[in-house]
Design a protein around this motif. Structure first.
Motif, mmCIF file in Angstrom:
data_model
loop_
_atom_site.group_PDB
_atom_site.id
_atom_site.type_symbol
_atom_site.label_atom_id
_atom_site.label_comp_id
_atom_site.label_asym_id
_atom_site.label_seq_id
_atom_site.Cartn_x
_atom_site.Cartn_y
_atom_site.Cartn_z
ATOM 1 N N ALA A 1 0.856 -1.188 0.000
ATOM 2 C CA ALA A 1 0.000 0.000 0.000
ATOM 3 C C ALA A 1 0.892 1.237 0.000
ATOM 4 C CB ALA A 1 -0.928 0.002 1.211
ATOM 5 N N LYS B 1 -2.731 -1.249 -6.027
ATOM 6 C CA LYS B 1 -2.647 -1.265 -4.566
ATOM 7 C C LYS B 1 -3.158 0.065 -4.029
ATOM 8 C CE LYS B 1 1.497 -2.474 -5.377
ATOM 9 N NZ LYS B 1 2.899 -2.938 -5.360
ATOM 10 N N ALA C 1 -4.055 2.690 4.928
ATOM 11 C CA ALA C 1 -3.566 2.137 3.669
ATOM 12 C C ALA C 1 -3.367 0.636 3.764
ATOM 13 C CB ALA C 1 -2.265 2.835 3.267
ATOM 14 N N ARG C 2 -2.710 0.177 4.832
ATOM 15 C CA ARG C 2 -2.459 -1.270 4.934
ATOM 16 C C ARG C 2 -3.751 -2.038 5.195
ATOM 17 N NH1 ARG C 2 -3.047 -2.767 10.083
ATOM 18 N NH2 ARG C 2 -2.274 -1.441 11.776
ATOM 19 N N ALA D 1 -5.404 -2.725 2.135
ATOM 20 C CA ALA D 1 -4.729 -3.810 1.424
ATOM 21 C C ALA D 1 -4.899 -5.146 2.149
ATOM 22 C CB ALA D 1 -3.243 -3.485 1.274
#
Length: 573
Positions: free
Chosen positions: A332, A361, A500-501, A504
């Motif tokens: 990400a 991503k 962000a992660r 993902a």
């Protein structure tokens, strides 16, 4: 060469990457003593690059250093801002958000300042105790946006600047075309100043046990204040000499030094690694999955080689973003932006690259001090946008400035002859301003502006009429951007990394890897391309105003720009 290598040995350092959940040192069950975090300078998003390293401390380094201190074993964290700390409001918001992530009652945070500003008050509000140096000053007085206008100066040498804009609020070129702000620009500046001031007051009151709004208003009326008056006004808790303050800190005292390391020169392999880092830049890659934090700061322009903190060039920036698409370790991306805009074509190419990356991503954008015009053009390519309250953003619009130097050539007795094969072959030459030139440029500006508005409507899920009402060059603060649906919320780096992660589908914290990578000596000397043309190696040496050279070149070419006037103000302090 020996002298050069010796200098490099002293100045080149390797800074390891940071993790989202950076750990402190020592046994977390034993809480004694204190850890001191010293922050200096204005904490730019990207520190400016010089021949052998970066100049000063970046906001990222300061934030991670503070997080490390908060997660250490000490009972008390001392934030030492008494040595030239001059960070703007957005940077102080980031640091204050980091402090507020600590567990209530876990640690006491004490802050000592040499000078207290409106921006510093944001950070002070997040501390348990605030100490002002006995010889220090408090300058908490609100917002003043200063603009300079040079039409009369240009006229004295025979130059008349003509501007074509996409709306009355796109006021960036007025510094060349007027001697004062237009009525529309004056209204916009007033609204922006009031918006920033509202955000400053709101942030200063957040968790502030020393001060209320009435007290802040009274304190502003007495600015500037000596340390004794600042204590009486409840801006700070007490005054003390920084040297005496240090002596009285609870023992043991641990100084957080930033973990700089000297290169390994004890073996042939170490020497080769050092030489590679010196010439090509450092490689701090992690083995497993990471969240990439891409930091873009400076003026947006066409070119092959960006200068971190000064210019964002489309060549290497697009190449970097496209490389991240295929980088399996990067799951990400957080796109951090601090730019008032620049070249329209370069902004569009970077926007397209961000969208290609986001298709593979998740890309989350975080706007820092300024992300307006071309900066917003790039940022709206991300799937979500987050801001600070004092961020200056939007300025959706386009302009071009064309200087008419016929007065200068007449003054100097220089006569020009042109042999052209087409009616518009000399349209952007040094000829006098005319209606044909104005019509041609207006057509370009309108086309680019419609493309800009269309992208904003698409990415932010707004109607064309909604975007049109927000466009024309209007600027706003972070809070106002959220109200206008140009941003998704208030946030800071670690929260954006987390978002962000999670987007993902990674639940556990991951290491952070910063981009663009630290450049080597060859790039710093301009030997691998330039953002400023064939003389880039000279114009990028320390002391040369790169952005002025580049902007003057672009204005002379009459190309469309998407730049906000607000980028000229500097950080709000």
């Amino acid at each position: 060469m020996r002298l050069l290598l010796l200098t490099a040995l002293l100045l080149v350092v390797c800074v390891p990457g940071f993790a989202e959940d950076a750990k402190g040192d020592g046994d977390s069950d034993v809480k004694t003593g204190c850890v001191v975090v010293e922050l200096t300078g204005d904490l730019p998003l990207r520190a400016q690059s010089f021949l052998f390293g970066d100049e000063g401390m970046s906001l990222h380094t300061a934030t991670m250093r503070l997080r490390q201190a908060l997660q250490g074993h000490e009972r008390q964290v001392v934030l030492d801002l008494s040595h030239g700390f001059s960070a703007g409001a957005a940077a102080c918001e980031e640091l204050a958000a980091t402090l507020r992530e600590r567990t209530a009652g876990d640690k006491k945070v004490v802050c000592i300042l040499d000078d207290l500003t409106d921006a510093g008050l944001i950070l002070a509000a997040a501390c348990d105790e605030v100490v002002l140096a006995e010889a220090g000053m408090a300058q908490v007085d609100g917002v003043a946006l200063e603009s300079w206008y040079g039409a009369e100066m240009l006229g004295k040498i025979g130059i008349v600047a003509h501007a074509v804009t996409s709306g009355p609020y796109k006021s960036a070129p007025e510094i060349f075309t007027r001697n004062d702000p237009s009525p529309e620009a004056a209204i916009e500046l007033k609204q922006l100043a009031e918006g920033i001031d509202t955000a400053l007051i709101r942030l200063a009151m957040s968790d502030n046990k020393r001060l209320d709004v009435a007290g802040l208003t009274a304190a502003r009326a007495k600015s500037p204040q000596t340390s004794a008056i600042a204590v009486a006004s409840h801006l700070v808790d007490r005054k003390q000499d920084p040297g005496e303050f240090r002596v009285r800190l609870p023992k043991p005292v641990r100084e957080l030094d930033g973990h700089h390391e000297m290169p390994d020169l004890s073996s042939f392999a170490g020497l080769m690694t050092f030489w590679g880092n010196l010439m090509k830049g450092e490689d701090d890659s992690h083995g497993g999955p990471v969240v990439a934090v891409v930091e873009l700061a400076g003026d947006i322009m066409p070119g092959e080689t960006s200068q971190p903190g000064e210019t964002i060039c489309d060549g290497d920036t697009v190449a970097m973003l496209d490389k991240l698409v295929d980088e399996d370790r990067v799951v990400a991306v957080v796109l951090r932006l601090d730019t008032g805009g620049g070249d329209a074509g370069a902004s569009d190419r970077i926007h397209r690259a961000v969208r290609r990356l986001d298709q593979k991503k998740p890309v989350i954008a975080l706007f820092d001090q300024v992300c307006a015009s071309g900066g917003y053009y790039i940022g709206c390519a991300a799937r979500e946008i987050y801001v600070h309250r004092t961020t200056i953003t939007a300025s959706i619009g386009v302009f071009a400035v064309i200087p008419d130097v016929s007065g200068t050539t007449n003054l100097l007795g220089v006569h020009r002859h042109v042999t052209a094969t087409g009616p518009r072959a000399d349209l952007f030459g040094m000829s006098a301003w005319n209606e044909d030139k104005a019509t041609a440029i207006r057509q370009i500006i309108d086309d680019v502006d419609q493309r800009f508005q269309g992208l904003v409507a698409e990415r932010r899920k707004l109607t064309a009429d909604q975007v049109k009402a927000l466009a024309g060059g209007r600027v706003c603060t972070g809070d106002q951007a959220i109200e206008r649906k140009l941003a998704d919320g208030i946030s800071h780096l670690i929260a954006c990394v987390r978002k962000a992660r999670e987007a993902a589908n990674h639940k556990e914290p991951l290491p952070i890897e910063r981009y663009p990578k630290h450049q080597g000596l060859a790039a710093r000397l301009g030997l691998v391309g330039s953002s400023l043309g064939p003389n880039g190696a000279l114009t990028r040496l320390p002391g040369i105003p790169n952005r002025l050279v580049a902007m003057a070149t672009r204005l002379a070419q009459g190309k469309p720009n998407i730049l906000a006037q607000s980028c000229a103000f500097g950080p709000v302090r």
